[in-house]
Design an enzyme around this catalytic site. Structure first.
Site, PDB file in Angstrom:
ATOM      1  N   PRO A  29       0.834  -1.309   0.129  1.00 59.25           N
ATOM      2  CA  PRO A  29       0.094  -0.030   0.009  1.00 59.25           C
ATOM      3  C   PRO A  29       0.846   1.239  -0.134  1.00 59.25           C
ATOM      4  CG  PRO A  29      -0.123  -1.123   2.051  1.00 59.25           C
ATOM      5  CD  PRO A  29       0.615  -2.096   1.231  1.00 59.25           C
ATOM      6  N   ASN A  30       0.408   2.067  -0.807  1.00 62.75           N
ATOM      7  CA  ASN A  30       0.807   3.605  -0.843  1.00 62.75           C
ATOM      8  C   ASN A  30       2.062   3.882  -1.513  1.00 62.75           C
ATOM      9  OD1 ASN A  30      -1.213   4.850   0.628  1.00 62.75           O
ATOM     10  ND2 ASN A  30      -0.357   3.646   2.578  1.00 62.75           N
ATOM     11  N   ARG A  52       5.012  10.978  -2.640  1.00 63.51           N
ATOM     12  CA  ARG A  52       4.664  10.772  -1.132  1.00 63.51           C
ATOM     13  C   ARG A  52       6.061  10.997  -0.542  1.00 63.51           C
ATOM     14  NH1 ARG A  52       4.664   4.557   1.308  1.00 63.51           N
ATOM     15  NH2 ARG A  52       4.087   5.157   3.204  1.00 63.51           N
ATOM     16  N   TYR A 105      11.028   9.350   0.942  1.00 62.46           N
ATOM     17  CA  TYR A 105      11.307   8.015   0.046  1.00 62.46           C
ATOM     18  C   TYR A 105      11.688   8.525  -1.055  1.00 62.46           C
ATOM     19  CZ  TYR A 105       7.601   5.721   3.379  1.00 62.46           C
ATOM     20  OH  TYR A 105       7.019   5.453   4.302  1.00 62.46           O
ATOM     21  N   ASN A 152       8.173  -5.810  -0.697  1.00 63.71           N
ATOM     22  CA  ASN A 152       7.823  -4.388   0.111  1.00 63.71           C
ATOM     23  C   ASN A 152       6.510  -4.373   0.369  1.00 63.71           C
ATOM     24  OD1 ASN A 152       7.793  -2.032   1.638  1.00 63.71           O
ATOM     25  ND2 ASN A 152       8.996  -0.772  -0.343  1.00 63.71           N
ATOM     26  N   ALA A 189       3.169  -0.766   4.929  1.00 69.54           N
ATOM     27  CA  ALA A 189       2.590  -0.720   6.286  1.00 69.54           C
ATOM     28  C   ALA A 189       2.077  -2.196   6.897  1.00 69.54           C
ATOM     29  CB  ALA A 189       1.446   0.203   6.469  1.00 69.54           C
ATOM     30  N   GLU A 243      12.507  -9.491   2.160  1.00 71.97           N
ATOM     31  CA  GLU A 243      11.752  -8.352   2.728  1.00 71.97           C
ATOM     32  C   GLU A 243      12.622  -7.061   2.348  1.00 71.97           C
ATOM     33  OE1 GLU A 243      11.201  -8.199   6.925  1.00 71.97           O
ATOM     34  OE2 GLU A 243      10.395  -6.041   7.055  1.00 71.97           O
ATOM     35  N   HIS A 246      12.615  -2.519   2.148  1.00 70.40           N
ATOM     36  CA  HIS A 246      12.112  -1.146   2.450  1.00 70.40           C
ATOM     37  C   HIS A 246      13.164  -0.188   1.691  1.00 70.40           C
ATOM     38  CE1 HIS A 246       9.268  -3.115   5.032  1.00 70.40           C
ATOM     39  NE2 HIS A 246      10.232  -3.722   5.681  1.00 70.40           N
ATOM     40  N   ARG A 293      12.680   4.952  12.354  1.00 65.80           N
ATOM     41  CA  ARG A 293      11.680   5.651  12.601  1.00 65.80           C
ATOM     42  C   ARG A 293      10.948   5.712  13.525  1.00 65.80           C
ATOM     43  NH1 ARG A 293       9.157   5.241   6.509  1.00 65.80           N
ATOM     44  NH2 ARG A 293       8.023   6.894   7.498  1.00 65.80           N
TER      45      ARG A 293
HETATM   46  C1  DQA Z   1       8.272   1.170   3.686  1.00 63.18           C
HETATM   47  C2  DQA Z   1       8.220   1.203   5.114  1.00 63.18           C
HETATM   48  C3  DQA Z   1       6.923   1.099   5.946  1.00 63.18           C
HETATM   49  O1  DQA Z   1       7.087   1.356   7.291  1.00 63.18           O
HETATM   50  C4  DQA Z   1       5.833   1.929   5.481  1.00 63.18           C
HETATM   51  O2  DQA Z   1       4.705   1.820   6.069  1.00 63.18           O
HETATM   52  C5  DQA Z   1       5.749   2.086   4.029  1.00 63.18           C
HETATM   53  C6  DQA Z   1       7.084   1.832   3.119  1.00 63.18           C
HETATM   54  C7  DQA Z   1       9.329   1.310   2.974  1.00 63.18           C
HETATM   55  O3  DQA Z   1       9.492   1.000   1.891  1.00 63.18           O
HETATM   56  O4  DQA Z   1      10.289   2.151   3.630  1.00 63.18           O
HETATM   57  O5  DQA Z   1       4.810   2.168   3.162  1.00 63.18           O
HETATM   58  O6  DQA Z   1       7.873  -0.326   3.496  1.00 63.18           O
END
Ligand code: DQA
Length: 150
Positions: free
Chosen positions: A12-13, A20, A25, A77, A80, A101, A103, A110
Site C-alpha cells: 500500500p501507498n 509521497r 522516500y 516491500n 505498512a 523483505e 524497504h 523511524r
Molecule cells: C516502507 C516502510 C513502511 O514502514 C511504510 O509503511 C511504507 C514503506 C518502506 O519502503 O520504507 O509504506 O515499507
C-alpha cells in the site's frame, strides 16, 4: 533456456512514490524502482515481474500462489502491512519459495511502530534504507540464497 522468474511485489501507498513524503522516500516513482530492479534482474538472466497493490488480499494471493505461478522467489516491500499482517506472514510461509523483505526507508530508524516486522520471521533476509537500491540488493540476496540452495 527459459529465464527464472522472480516476483517483485509492493504494497500500500507505494504507488504514490515520487510525490509521497519525498524527504523519506525520495523522488523516484515506483515505475523507476521497477525499471531498476527489472534491469538488474535481466543482467543476471532473470525475469522480474513487478506488481503493486493497496489491498492486502491481492498481496496474499500473489505471494501464496507464487510457486504455482512459476516464480522461484519473491522480493517484497509490504509497506505498512509489514508491521501488521499475519495473513502476509502466513502467505510467505505457504508460498514454498524464498522471500526477501525490502524497504526504501529504514523502518528501525523511524517511529517505534515501524520497528516490529510481522513478516521478517518468514523471510530469508531483509534490506532496508537504501531507497530504490534496496530492491536491487534484495534481488541479489535472493539470487545468492537460491544459488546456495541448488
Ligand atoms: C516502507 C516502510 C513502511 O514502514 C511504510 O509503511 C511504507 C514503506 C518502506 O519502503 O520504507 O509504506 O515499507
Amino acid at each position: 533456456m527459459v529465464a527464472r522468474r522472480v516476483l517483485v511485489a509492493s504494497g500500500p501507498n507505494l504507488d504514490r512514490l515520487g510525490t509521497r513524503e519525498p524527504e523519506v522516500y525520495g523522488t523516484r516513482t515506483l515505475d523507476d524502482v521497477h525499471r531498476g530492479v527489472a534491469d538488474a534482474a535481466r543482467e543476471r538472466g532473470v525475469e522480474a515481474v513487478c506488481r503493486q497493490s493497496n489491498h492486502e488480499g491481492d498481496l496474499v494471493g500473489w505471494i501464496g500462489r507464487a510457486k504455482d505461478d512459476g516464480f522461484v522467489g519473491i522480493v517484497l516491500n509490504a509497506g505498512a502491512y509489514t508491521h501488521t499482517s499475519i495473513a502476509i506472514f502466513d502467505a510467505i510461509k505457504a508460498s514454498g519459495v524464498p522471500t526477501v523483505e525490502v524497504h526504501l526507508s529504514n523502518p528501525d530508524a523511524r517511529e517505534a511502530f515501524r520497528r516490529r516486522s510481522r513478516i521478517a520471521p518468514a523471510c530469508v533476509g531483509r534490506v532496508a534504507g537504501f531507497g530504490a537500491a534496496s530492491y536491487v540488493l534484495g534481488l541479489y540476496g535472493l539470487l545468492s540464497s537460491l544459488d546456495e540452495s541448488r
